[in-house]
Design an enzyme around this catalytic site. Structure first.
Site, PDB file in Angstrom:
ATOM      1  CG  HIS A 189      65.479   8.760   7.092  1.00  0.00           C
ATOM      2  ND1 HIS A 189      66.802   8.394   7.098  1.00  0.00           N
ATOM      3  CD2 HIS A 189      64.965   7.410   7.833  1.00  0.00           C
ATOM      4  CE1 HIS A 189      67.478   7.370   7.214  1.00  0.00           C
ATOM      5  NE2 HIS A 189      66.114   6.720   7.477  1.00  0.00           N
ATOM      6  CG  HIS A 192      70.554   5.819   6.347  1.00  0.00           C
ATOM      7  ND1 HIS A 192      70.279   4.600   7.645  1.00  0.00           N
ATOM      8  CD2 HIS A 192      72.328   5.789   7.223  1.00  0.00           C
ATOM      9  CE1 HIS A 192      71.050   5.162   8.467  1.00  0.00           C
ATOM     10  NE2 HIS A 192      72.502   5.202   8.306  1.00  0.00           N
ATOM     11  CE1 TYR A 194      65.774   3.342   2.604  1.00  0.00           C
ATOM     12  CE2 TYR A 194      66.611   4.362   4.765  1.00  0.00           C
ATOM     13  CZ  TYR A 194      66.195   2.913   3.897  1.00  0.00           C
ATOM     14  OH  TYR A 194      66.323   1.358   4.764  1.00  0.00           O
TER      15      TYR A 194
HETATM   16  C1  FNR Z   1      68.843   0.907  11.051  1.00  0.00           C
HETATM   17  N1  FNR Z   1      69.564   2.378  11.945  1.00  0.00           N
HETATM   18  C2  FNR Z   1      67.738   3.036  11.240  1.00  0.00           C
HETATM   19  N2  FNR Z   1      68.576   4.289  10.299  1.00  0.00           N
HETATM   20  C3  FNR Z   1      67.548   4.963  10.091  1.00  0.00           C
HETATM   21  O1  FNR Z   1      67.926   6.533   9.879  1.00  0.00           O
HETATM   22  N3  FNR Z   1      66.723   4.903  10.543  1.00  0.00           N
HETATM   23  C4  FNR Z   1      65.725   3.471  11.161  1.00  0.00           C
HETATM   24  O2  FNR Z   1      64.462   3.122  10.772  1.00  0.00           O
HETATM   25  C5  FNR Z   1      67.120   2.430  11.045  1.00  0.00           C
HETATM   26  N4  FNR Z   1      66.814   1.172  11.010  1.00  0.00           N
HETATM   27  C6  FNR Z   1      67.860  -0.116  11.387  1.00  0.00           C
HETATM   28  C7  FNR Z   1      67.488  -1.060  11.998  1.00  0.00           C
HETATM   29  C8  FNR Z   1      68.443  -1.863  12.244  1.00  0.00           C
HETATM   30  C9  FNR Z   1      67.888  -2.937  13.127  1.00  0.00           C
HETATM   31  C10 FNR Z   1      69.734  -1.160  12.231  1.00  0.00           C
HETATM   32  C11 FNR Z   1      70.646  -2.207  12.668  1.00  0.00           C
HETATM   33  C12 FNR Z   1      69.542  -0.201  12.240  1.00  0.00           C
HETATM   34  C13 FNR Z   1      70.752   2.884  11.783  1.00  0.00           C
HETATM   35  C14 FNR Z   1      70.544   2.960  12.910  1.00  0.00           C
HETATM   36  O3  FNR Z   1      69.801   4.212  13.553  1.00  0.00           O
HETATM   37  C15 FNR Z   1      72.660   3.334  13.402  1.00  0.00           C
HETATM   38  O4  FNR Z   1      73.411   4.737  12.632  1.00  0.00           O
HETATM   39  C16 FNR Z   1      73.142   2.308  13.463  1.00  0.00           C
HETATM   40  O5  FNR Z   1      72.995   1.050  13.780  1.00  0.00           O
HETATM   41  C17 FNR Z   1      74.571   2.371  12.842  1.00  0.00           C
HETATM   42  O6  FNR Z   1      74.856   2.443  15.118  1.00  0.00           O
HETATM   43  P1  FNR Z   1      75.488   1.645  16.193  1.00  0.00           P
HETATM   44  O7  FNR Z   1      74.255   0.482  15.760  1.00  0.00           O
HETATM   45  O8  FNR Z   1      76.947   1.213  15.895  1.00  0.00           O
HETATM   46  O9  FNR Z   1      74.950   2.076  17.287  1.00  0.00           O
END
Ligand code: FNR
Length: 379
Positions: A189, A192, A194
């Site tokens: 990861h 975002h 982190y």
């Molecule tokens: C996330 N996202 C996310 N990204 C990541 O790298 N690790 C994670 O654990 C999470 N957790 C997470 C929880 C929830 C509830 C949401 C809505 C989003 C981001 C996710 O993987 C994704 O990149 C985004 O939601 C954008 O894609 P969608 O939702 O537009 O398809």
């Protein structure tokens, strides 16, 4: 890059590009709809729970790729309650039946390994210590996604240069544990805002040692982690998630195009299986139309499998594959709310709406609601 006629041909022949097979390294995928990593905060005490067996198995298809929710590499990883870890024996054992359930249905399961760095608070840290980061600059308090609560972040402690190999080692051990738990591989990861992103981005990283300053220096921590994990479990089992354009938790960069391209090019050296990039359109206030195809240079630069994510629907996912802008497309919110998403795409069925209030739930509430109770299509 495929021409529009390729897209037209696919449409005319009734082919759904997202549902065509794809060879990802040694993994034979039957379609290109990936479960994006989704934190659900239902792993009480950082230990995955039996209810995750049903949740993940519902989202599994034969030959489908799933990425787990972000999973902590050590006891300093925490930034939220009830997120899972993979640094203890108990956690590894708890993941096993979940991974087994995915494998029983023929799915391919990567564990996303994570450290929140400064996106944390002393209340989540062992002995109430300061969270670690590349910097000692804190994140200003932020309104949570429910629009009501305010997340407070503690001032972090800047890692000393000699401590950095210890964190790299935590990632290595977590990857080893993931393989022991039965996962097919790990996704690092690096997105975002982190810990890894706190090194990558020049709006955060203010170091003066060999881990700060130039692009090469800011990427050093990431590559050390990649290299250590590749040496531990093999490049064929390693992917990485990056979000050069995102500015979550005040982790923006002054030149995300250059950062993304440098990362994509340099990762080739390690031969990892995939690079998973998040679209700039997930950056606050940026609409889809404002940044078309921003990840294409990175897609072209990276030799392995490329995965895109962020705001995709059925049609633009199909276009991304048909036009060769990505090999695979990861879906977050739609997959969360539609356990049979690939099937719905196949028959172009309407999608269940996602319920934001139940994205994250902590221990005093029923783990089923908004988790494993989204309905399947009636057959
Ligand atoms: C996330 N996202 C996310 N990204 C990541 O790298 N690790 C994670 O654990 C999470 N957790 C997470 C929880 C929830 C509830 C949401 C809505 C989003 C981001 C996710 O993987 C994704 O990149 C985004 O939601 C954008 O894609 P969608 O939702 O537009 O398809």
């Amino acid at each position: 890059m495929a021409t529009p006629s390729v897209r037209q041909n696919a449409a005319e022949n009734g082919i759904i590009p997202l549902l065509t097979p794809y060879q990802m390294g040694k993994f034979q995928l039957s379609h290109r709809v990936v479960l994006a990593p989704l934190t659900r905060q239902r792993s009480y005490g950082n230990v995955p729970q039996p209810h995750a067996i049903l949740y993940y198995s519902q989202r599994t298809t034969k030959g489908g790729l799933l990425v787990s929710e972000a999973t902590g590499v050590s006891d300093t990883f925490r930034g939220y309650p009830d997120t899972p870890g993979i640094w203890t024996k108990e956690q590894v054992e708890a993941w096993k039946p979940i991974v087994d359930a995915v494998h029983a249905k023929g799915g391919i399961f990567f564990c996303q390994i994570w450290h929140t760095g400064r996106v944390s608070n002393t209340c989540f840290q062992p002995n109430g210590q300061a969270p670690i980061s590349s910097t000692d600059k804190g994140v200003t308090p932020q309104i949570r996604s429910n629009g009501i609560d305010v997340a407070q972040f503690s001032t972090p402690r800047r890692l000393r240069t000699d401590e950095i190999p210890l964190i790299v080692n935590d990632f290595r051990l977590a990857a080893r544990n993931a393989i022991e738990a039965g996962f097919d591989g790990v996704e690092i990861h690096g997105a975002h805002g982190y810990l890894i992103d706190q090194f990558l981005k020049d709006e955060v990283n203010d170091r003066t040692d060999q881990y700060g300053g130039s692009l090469e220096n800011r990427c050093r921590f990431t590559f050390e982690i990649v290299e250590a994990i590749v040496n531990e479990i093999g490049a064929d089992k390693v992917g990485i998630r990056l979000s050069p354009f995102a500015n979550y938790a005040e982790a923006g960069d002054s030149n995300p195009e250059a950062l993304g391209l440098y990362l994509a090019e340099s990762l080739n050296k390690y031969g990892i299986t995939y690079c998973h990039m998040v679209e700039p359109r997930m950056k606050k206030m940026v609409e889809k139309s404002e940044c078309p195809h921003s990840l294409v240079p990175m897609r072209k630069a990276f030799n392995g499998t490329f995965i895109v994510a962020g705001g995709y629907e059925r049609e633009d996912g199909n276009e991304a594959v048909a036009e060769d802008r990505s090999d695979l497309v990861a879906y977050g919110r739609w997959f969360l709310a539609n356990p049979d998403l690939p099937r719905r795409f196949e028959v172009n069925a309407p999608l269940n709406k996602y319920i934001r209030d139940t994205f994250y739930i902590t221990s005093d509430l029923d783990p089923v609601i908004g988790y494993s109770d989204y309905p399947f299509l009636e057959t």
